[in-house]
Scaffold this motif. Structure first.
Motif, PDB file in Angstrom:
ATOM      1  N   UNK A   1      66.719   6.326  -4.330  1.00 54.34           N
ATOM      2  CA  UNK A   1      67.278   5.025  -3.953  1.00 54.34           C
ATOM      3  C   UNK A   1      66.957   4.622  -2.518  1.00 54.34           C
ATOM      4  N   UNK A   2      66.378   5.535  -1.753  1.00 56.51           N
ATOM      5  CA  UNK A   2      66.051   5.215  -0.354  1.00 56.51           C
ATOM      6  C   UNK A   2      65.122   4.007  -0.295  1.00 56.51           C
ATOM      7  N   UNK A   3      65.436   3.079   0.588  1.00 61.64           N
ATOM      8  CA  UNK A   3      64.641   1.867   0.731  1.00 61.64           C
ATOM      9  C   UNK A   3      63.460   2.116   1.669  1.00 61.64           C
ATOM     10  N   UNK A   4      62.281   1.698   1.242  1.00 57.26           N
ATOM     11  CA  UNK A   4      61.064   1.832   2.046  1.00 57.26           C
ATOM     12  C   UNK A   4      60.524   0.432   2.299  1.00 57.26           C
ATOM     13  N   UNK A   5      60.195   0.143   3.533  1.00 57.58           N
ATOM     14  CA  UNK A   5      59.672  -1.196   3.820  1.00 57.58           C
ATOM     15  C   UNK A   5      58.641  -1.143   4.936  1.00 57.58           C
ATOM     16  N   UNK A   6      57.823  -2.167   4.961  1.00 57.53           N
ATOM     17  CA  UNK A   6      56.798  -2.279   6.000  1.00 57.53           C
ATOM     18  C   UNK A   6      56.344  -3.723   6.066  1.00 57.53           C
ATOM     19  N   UNK A   7      55.502  -4.034   7.031  1.00 55.53           N
ATOM     20  CA  UNK A   7      54.908  -5.368   7.114  1.00 55.53           C
ATOM     21  C   UNK A   7      53.432  -5.205   7.443  1.00 55.53           C
ATOM     22  N   UNK A   8      52.623  -6.059   6.868  1.00 58.19           N
ATOM     23  CA  UNK A   8      51.168  -5.996   7.068  1.00 58.19           C
ATOM     24  C   UNK A   8      50.711  -7.238   7.814  1.00 58.19           C
ATOM     25  N   UNK A   9      49.866  -7.049   8.839  1.00 61.34           N
ATOM     26  CA  UNK A   9      49.434  -8.180   9.651  1.00 61.34           C
ATOM     27  C   UNK A   9      47.936  -8.427   9.567  1.00 61.34           C
ATOM     28  N   UNK A  10      47.234  -7.622   8.789  1.00 58.85           N
ATOM     29  CA  UNK A  10      45.808  -7.885   8.621  1.00 58.85           C
ATOM     30  C   UNK A  10      45.450  -7.773   7.143  1.00 58.85           C
ATOM     31  N   UNK A  11      44.258  -8.217   6.777  1.00 54.98           N
ATOM     32  CA  UNK A  11      43.874  -8.283   5.367  1.00 54.98           C
ATOM     33  C   UNK A  11      43.852  -6.905   4.714  1.00 54.98           C
ATOM     34  N   UNK A  12      43.308  -5.911   5.437  1.00 61.42           N
ATOM     35  CA  UNK A  12      43.240  -4.575   4.876  1.00 61.42           C
ATOM     36  C   UNK A  12      44.617  -3.983   4.654  1.00 61.42           C
ATOM     37  N   UNK A  13      45.499  -4.147   5.654  1.00 64.94           N
ATOM     38  CA  UNK A  13      46.856  -3.643   5.535  1.00 64.94           C
ATOM     39  C   UNK A  13      47.618  -4.342   4.423  1.00 64.94           C
ATOM     40  N   UNK A  14      47.409  -5.648   4.277  1.00 64.40           N
ATOM     41  CA  UNK A  14      48.081  -6.401   3.220  1.00 64.40           C
ATOM     42  C   UNK A  14      47.662  -5.880   1.853  1.00 64.40           C
TER      43      UNK A  14
ATOM     44  N   UNK B   1      65.582   2.922  10.149  1.00 61.08           N
ATOM     45  CA  UNK B   1      66.351   1.782  10.643  1.00 61.08           C
ATOM     46  C   UNK B   1      67.458   1.454   9.667  1.00 61.08           C
ATOM     47  N   UNK B   2      68.276   0.488  10.042  1.00 60.16           N
ATOM     48  CA  UNK B   2      69.407   0.109   9.195  1.00 60.16           C
ATOM     49  C   UNK B   2      68.945  -0.337   7.812  1.00 60.16           C
TER      50      UNK B   2
ATOM     51  N   UNK C   1      62.481   7.799  15.142  1.00 59.99           N
ATOM     52  CA  UNK C   1      61.385   8.409  14.388  1.00 59.99           C
ATOM     53  C   UNK C   1      61.873   9.547  13.493  1.00 59.99           C
ATOM     54  N   UNK C   2      61.184   9.735  12.370  1.00 64.10           N
ATOM     55  CA  UNK C   2      61.484  10.842  11.449  1.00 64.10           C
ATOM     56  C   UNK C   2      60.275  11.777  11.480  1.00 64.10           C
ATOM     57  N   UNK C   3      60.275  12.777  12.366  1.00 65.24           N
ATOM     58  CA  UNK C   3      59.088  13.633  12.558  1.00 65.24           C
ATOM     59  C   UNK C   3      58.598  14.291  11.280  1.00 65.24           C
ATOM     60  N   UNK C   4      59.534  14.657  10.375  1.00 66.88           N
ATOM     61  CA  UNK C   4      59.129  15.318   9.140  1.00 66.88           C
ATOM     62  C   UNK C   4      58.293  14.404   8.240  1.00 66.88           C
ATOM     63  N   UNK C   5      58.435  13.088   8.417  1.00 72.20           N
ATOM     64  CA  UNK C   5      57.705  12.136   7.587  1.00 72.20           C
ATOM     65  C   UNK C   5      56.498  11.525   8.299  1.00 72.20           C
TER      66      UNK C   5
ATOM     67  N   UNK D   1      66.426   0.745   6.156  1.00 67.59           N
ATOM     68  CA  UNK D   1      65.823   1.824   5.386  1.00 67.59           C
ATOM     69  C   UNK D   1      64.756   2.531   6.195  1.00 67.59           C
ATOM     70  N   UNK D   2      63.796   3.103   5.510  1.00 71.33           N
ATOM     71  CA  UNK D   2      62.722   3.859   6.156  1.00 71.33           C
ATOM     72  C   UNK D   2      61.512   2.948   6.331  1.00 71.33           C
ATOM     73  N   UNK D   3      61.169   2.713   7.578  1.00 71.55           N
ATOM     74  CA  UNK D   3      60.145   1.739   7.939  1.00 71.55           C
ATOM     75  C   UNK D   3      58.796   2.420   8.145  1.00 71.55           C
ATOM     76  N   UNK D   4      57.784   1.978   7.392  1.00 72.94           N
ATOM     77  CA  UNK D   4      56.418   2.436   7.665  1.00 72.94           C
ATOM     78  C   UNK D   4      55.959   1.661   8.892  1.00 72.94           C
ATOM     79  N   UNK D   5      56.180   2.258  10.058  1.00 75.80           N
ATOM     80  CA  UNK D   5      55.975   1.542  11.313  1.00 75.80           C
ATOM     81  C   UNK D   5      54.508   1.316  11.629  1.00 75.80           C
ATOM     82  N   UNK D   6      53.663   2.271  11.258  1.00 72.73           N
ATOM     83  CA  UNK D   6      52.257   2.108  11.584  1.00 72.73           C
ATOM     84  C   UNK D   6      51.367   3.084  10.852  1.00 72.73           C
ATOM     85  N   UNK D   7      50.237   2.596  10.396  1.00 75.71           N
ATOM     86  CA  UNK D   7      49.189   3.432   9.797  1.00 75.71           C
ATOM     87  C   UNK D   7      47.906   3.106  10.546  1.00 75.71           C
TER      88      UNK D   7
END
Length: 250
Positions: free
Chosen positions: A212-225, A173-174, A150-154, A176-182
């Motif tokens: 250049x930092x890579x940001x990534x996430x995955x969405x599993x519901x319609x609102x998140x997508x 993570x390897x 975890x990155x507490x500052x973010x 990049x920076x993962x938006x793990x949950x909203x």
């Protein structure tokens, strides 16, 4: 359980299945060297793996994969089907983009709303969040204890009238920076909490990370997508890829 293929003395393909529970396996790995593709080797290899798993007493083998797993397009989407798996069903979509390509989110928050990092959040807010974690009242993606790095500052907490209203978690993570949950608590959905969390986290990220930092996430519901699609697809090099689920039952 692993099977492989060798051509001219060199390994050119492999498939690996991992036992998850009694009688159930998960297709962990499937690879065919680019020079050996388009000749049916992937299907042949999978059928060999299915035979080994069946002999071990399995009743099913599950697979989660994306089009880039063995190439692009229909070739990949049909390789498991040709081996006898069920028709693939989309289960999530991953988004990836450079931090510098994400558009700014400028908000004027209502007077009763505030947003904090996990580092400087007031103690009552942190205690309220911890109580939800300990009471198992949050989905796994909103539980910081599930993060690898975890990155507490973010990571961000939002409040409405000093009550915890939402949380956004960032994991390093390897890739990049993962938006793990909203996650926004039910009484506060439909308000400003989600947008406020995103705006604060982006501002903090731009202050401490290079463009250049890579940001990534995955969405599993319609609102998140919808949210991820609008926010992250702006960059000219933004990438979007859907994961599919299929199963083979003996």
């Amino acid at each position: 359980m692993c099977v492989g293929a060798i051509y001219d003395g060199k390994a050119c393909a492999a498939a690996l299945a991992e036992s998850q529970s009694a009688g159930s396996y998960y297709l962990r790995y499937l690879f065919v060297d680019p020079a050996a593709r388009l000749c049916g080797l992937g299907t042949y290899l999978l059928r060999g793996l299915l035979g080994e798993v069946k002999a071990a007493g399995a009743h099913e083998i599950k697979a989660v994969y994306s089009p880039s797993m063995l190439g692009e397009g229909k070739q990949t989407l049909s390789v498991l089907t040709r081996a006898g798996f069920s028709s693939p069903k989309p289960i999530s979509t991953a988004f990836s983009v450079r931090l510098g390509d994400i558009p700014n989110v400028n908000l004027s928050l209502p007077a009763n709303m505030a947003v904090y990092s996990a580092v400087d959040a007031p103690e009552p807010v942190q205690l309220a969040y911890q109580a939800l974690v300990e009471g198992d009242k949050l989905p796994s993606y909103a539980n910081a204890e599930w993060l690898k790095e975890p990155v507490p500052e973010l990571c961000s907490f939002s409040t409405v009238t000093d009550c915890l209203s939402g949380v956004l978690l960032i994991d390093h993570r390897e890739e990049g920076y993962h938006i793990a949950g909203l996650y926004v608590l039910e009484p506060f959905r439909g308000g400003w909490s989600a947008a406020a969390l995103i705006a604060r986290t982006l501002t903090a990220a731009r202050a401490m990370l290079p463009d250049e930092a890579e940001v990534w996430t995955s969405a599993i519901d319609r609102g998140g997508f919808s949210l991820c699609d609008k926010l992250l697809r702006q960059g000219k090099d933004a990438r979007k890829e859907t994961e599919f689920y299929a199963v083979y039952r003996f």
